[in-house]
Design a protein around this motif. Structure first.
Motif, PDB file in Angstrom:
ATOM      1  N   ALA A  51       0.625  -1.186  -0.009  1.00 23.86           N
ATOM      2  CA  ALA A  51      -0.183   0.064   0.078  1.00 23.86           C
ATOM      3  C   ALA A  51       0.946   1.132  -0.049  1.00 23.86           C
ATOM      4  O   ALA A  51       1.963   1.256   0.671  1.00 23.86           O
ATOM      5  CB  ALA A  51      -1.010  -0.100   1.483  1.00 23.86           C
ATOM      6  N   VAL A  62      -8.982   3.785  -4.570  1.00 20.33           N
ATOM      7  CA  VAL A  62      -7.855   2.887  -4.423  1.00 20.33           C
ATOM      8  C   VAL A  62      -7.654   2.487  -5.665  1.00 20.33           C
ATOM      9  O   VAL A  62      -8.777   1.953  -6.537  1.00 20.33           O
ATOM     10  CB  VAL A  62      -7.911   1.763  -3.511  1.00 20.33           C
ATOM     11  CG1 VAL A  62      -6.888   0.903  -3.532  1.00 20.33           C
ATOM     12  CG2 VAL A  62      -7.998   2.320  -1.929  1.00 20.33           C
ATOM     13  N   THR A 112      -3.534   4.921  -2.846  1.00 18.29           N
ATOM     14  CA  THR A 112      -4.616   5.142  -1.844  1.00 18.29           C
ATOM     15  C   THR A 112      -4.676   6.546  -1.795  1.00 18.29           C
ATOM     16  O   THR A 112      -3.777   7.458  -2.073  1.00 18.29           O
ATOM     17  CB  THR A 112      -4.433   4.753  -0.550  1.00 18.29           C
ATOM     18  OG1 THR A 112      -3.304   5.470   0.063  1.00 18.29           O
ATOM     19  CG2 THR A 112      -3.885   3.195  -0.517  1.00 18.29           C
ATOM     20  N   VAL A 170      -8.156   4.318   2.990  1.00 23.30           N
ATOM     21  CA  VAL A 170      -6.699   4.008   3.138  1.00 23.30           C
ATOM     22  C   VAL A 170      -6.563   2.929   4.245  1.00 23.30           C
ATOM     23  O   VAL A 170      -5.819   2.121   3.996  1.00 23.30           O
ATOM     24  CB  VAL A 170      -5.919   5.365   3.771  1.00 23.30           C
ATOM     25  CG1 VAL A 170      -4.450   5.147   3.964  1.00 23.30           C
ATOM     26  CG2 VAL A 170      -6.398   6.400   2.811  1.00 23.30           C
ATOM     27  N   GLN A 180      -7.428  -0.650   2.924  1.00 28.43           N
ATOM     28  CA  GLN A 180      -6.533  -1.161   2.077  1.00 28.43           C
ATOM     29  C   GLN A 180      -5.178  -1.319   3.094  1.00 28.43           C
ATOM     30  O   GLN A 180      -4.551  -2.395   2.626  1.00 28.43           O
ATOM     31  CB  GLN A 180      -6.183   0.060   1.130  1.00 28.43           C
ATOM     32  CG  GLN A 180      -5.058  -0.616   0.028  1.00 28.43           C
ATOM     33  CD  GLN A 180      -5.448  -1.842  -0.784  1.00 28.43           C
ATOM     34  OE1 GLN A 180      -6.714  -2.022  -1.291  1.00 28.43           O
ATOM     35  NE2 GLN A 180      -4.812  -2.932  -0.592  1.00 28.43           N
TER      36      GLN A 180
END
Length: 537
Positions: free
Chosen positions: A66, A101, A121, A178, A181
């Motif tokens: 991420a 995302v 993100t 965020v 993810q």
């Protein structure tokens, strides 16, 4: 279907804590070796099999990484440069450009195997406000994942109708994207704009990210700026037990910085085979690109060097000279486009390319351009003099009118009547001047250097092409004695000298492009090797 779900459930490290994903997350599939993007609609087979267990990334599985950080720190810009893809995402100088995302994959260029899955993100817009909510509404004795779970279940994390129906005013749906993810990923990089001072909101962001219980590595973007505050940032990070960080400027690119980024991430993993495989393959690909680029330049130079046009002694040379000049201009432009395409910049409106800079737009037959590079004519006259005037009468034979005509334009072409047969028949042979060949070589090498040091996030033609270095033109202007050309004008490489007597090697002379290219192929390999050795000096 979301790549982080199996049978509707999120998977990955601690993904059981992430609850359900939001219904409109958009994932974009991209490849580091292709410029096209497609929406990812198929379920991936590379998901971690045992969701919810506190394990590191499984051996042989693609790393789910991420990319997180505050708004407008350059998260998408870093991904563009890592992917070599000017089309990925949307880059603007304004906050919250990324609203969903987005996904991209780094694959093995030989096997097609997924090595790293990157997730771009949205920006964390109000981490301080979210921290206040977490402190007011969650128990401090609960662990971080449990507190984040409670947040994701709240109306403020849903946004839209859920928030309206609850009568609340605080919307943290972007932060929720965020965090979801983050909990479905194996690790994260936290993008820092190195120009920013260390503020309380960034400290709150790091505190929230740490609750996800996955490795987080800070990555400093825009490090080439004079306003960088890296020392201040590193002090703050150390106080939060973040001792591994790296620098990766998405505009002023250095390949070594990218390798260091992957290496530092690998040190934080129990199983780092995929990252090691990625580093090996990317290093091989980077070297191969360089080889191919030098072949493109060498082939172009041989094509121009072999360019010869014959005219009769009494013919007006002016139309022929203008025709030859235009053919060389077009050939140079084609070579420049080939280099841009090779490094996946593409000369279009998506992002500024080095060709938008004045140095690459100037006419190669402009005497001032020769002067700016410090190149002198073969006659020894000062750079910028009208080429042809300095050639002595013996080299021009007895037809001084032709010599005067050649010297009367801002040349780059020479008349050669050294052949006895030519003198008897009255034939004049026109070809490209060694000074112009040297200029074309220098400018091509300059462009290649620019492409190797320019990130794919560069959107402004004035942004740096080199990291802490001046262009060849700037060096020449600063130092009259500094040699920026790959060879002295009067000492062309043997391959170019040989090409002067091989008009069949030039598509500009014969019009037979494929056949001419095959004839000069061996010489192109040889000249490319010399170019590489000179560039590394």
């Amino acid at each position: 279907m979301d790549n982080n779900k199996t049978n509707g459930q999120p998977v990955g490290l601690f993904a059981d804590k992430a609850l359900k994903d939001e219904p409109h997350v958009e994932y974009v599939k991209a490849s580091p070796t292709a410029s096209t993007q497609t929406h990812d609609t198929e379920e991936s087979n590379d998901l971690t099999a045992h969701a919810g267990k506190k394990t590191t990334i499984a051996s042989g599985k693609a790393l789910k990484l991420a990319v997180v950080g505050h708004t407008n720190t350059g998260k998408t810009s870093i991904l563009r440069t890592l992917l070599r893809d000017v089309y990925f995402g949307e880059v603007k100088n304004e906050a919250a450009t990324t609203r969903h995302v987005e996904q991209a994959k780094l694959t093995d260029s030989q096997t097609g195997e997924d090595l790293v899955i990157l997730y771009d993100t949205p920006g964390l817009e109000d981490a301080s406000g979210l921290m206040d909510w977490l402190e007011d509404n969650t128990a401090s004795r609960r662990d971080g994942i449990e507190r984040l779970q409670q947040f994701l279940a709240a109306d403020i994390a849903q946004g839209g109708d859920a928030l309206t129906s609850s009568g609340g005013n605080d919307d943290y749906s972007q932060e929720a994207k965020v965090i979801r993810q983050l909990l479905a990923s194996d690790m994260a990089i936290y993008v820092v704009d190195a120009r920013e001072p260390v503020l309380g909101k960034y400290k709150d962001e790091l505190a929230i990210l740490s609750w996800a219980a996955i490795p987080v590595m800070p990555v400093f973007n825009f490090t080439d700026s004079q306003d960088a505050n890296i020392d201040e940032w590193q002090t703050m990070l150390a106080r939060r037990n973040l001792h591994i960080s790296t620098r990766f400027d998405s505009v002023a690119f250095e390949f070594e910085d990218e390798m260091r980024l992957w290496q530092n991430l690998a040190t934080m993993l129990t199983h780092s085979e995929m990252l090691e495989q990625l580093m090996t393959r990317r290093t091989e690909n980077w070297a191969q690109l360089y080889d191919e680029a030098n072949i493109i330049i060498a082939d172009f130079l041989l094509n121009v060097a072999a360019f010869v046009y014959e005219i009769n002694e009494d013919d007006d040379p002016m139309p022929i000279l203008a025709q030859m000049q235009e053919a060389v201009r077009q050939s140079e432009r084609a070579m420049q486009h080939n280099l841009l395409n090779l490094y996946k910049f593409y000369d279009n409106a998506v992002a500024a390319t080095p060709l938008e800079l004045q140095a690459y737009q100037q006419d190669p037959f402009d005497p001032e351009l020769l002067k700016s590079y410090g190149i002198r004519t073969t006659s020894g006259a000062a750079a910028g003099a009208l080429l042809g005037l300095g050639i002595d009468a013996a080299a021009l034979g007895t037809t001084l009118g032709l010599g005067a005509a050649i010297g009367g334009i801002a040349g780059g072409l020479l008349s050669n009547t050294s052949s006895i047969a030519d003198r008897i028949t009255g034939v004049k042979r026109l070809y490209i001047d060694p000074a112009t060949l040297t200029l074309l070589a220098t400018r091509a090498i300059d462009l290649l250097t620019a492409l190797r040091h320019r990130g794919h996030a560069a959107t402004d033609a004035t942004q740096l092409l080199y990291k802490g270095e001046k262009t060849n033109i700037e060096q020449a202007l600063d130092d009259d004695d500094h040699t920026v050309t790959p060879w002295p004008t009067h000492k062309l490489p043997s391959e170019l000298k040989k090409a002067r007597g091989k008009p069949q090697w030039s598509s500009l002379s014969s019009g037979k492009s494929e056949q001419a290219q095959l004839l000069r192929a061996d010489m192109a390999w040889s000249l490319a090797s010399k170019l590489q050795s000179r560039e590394s000096e």
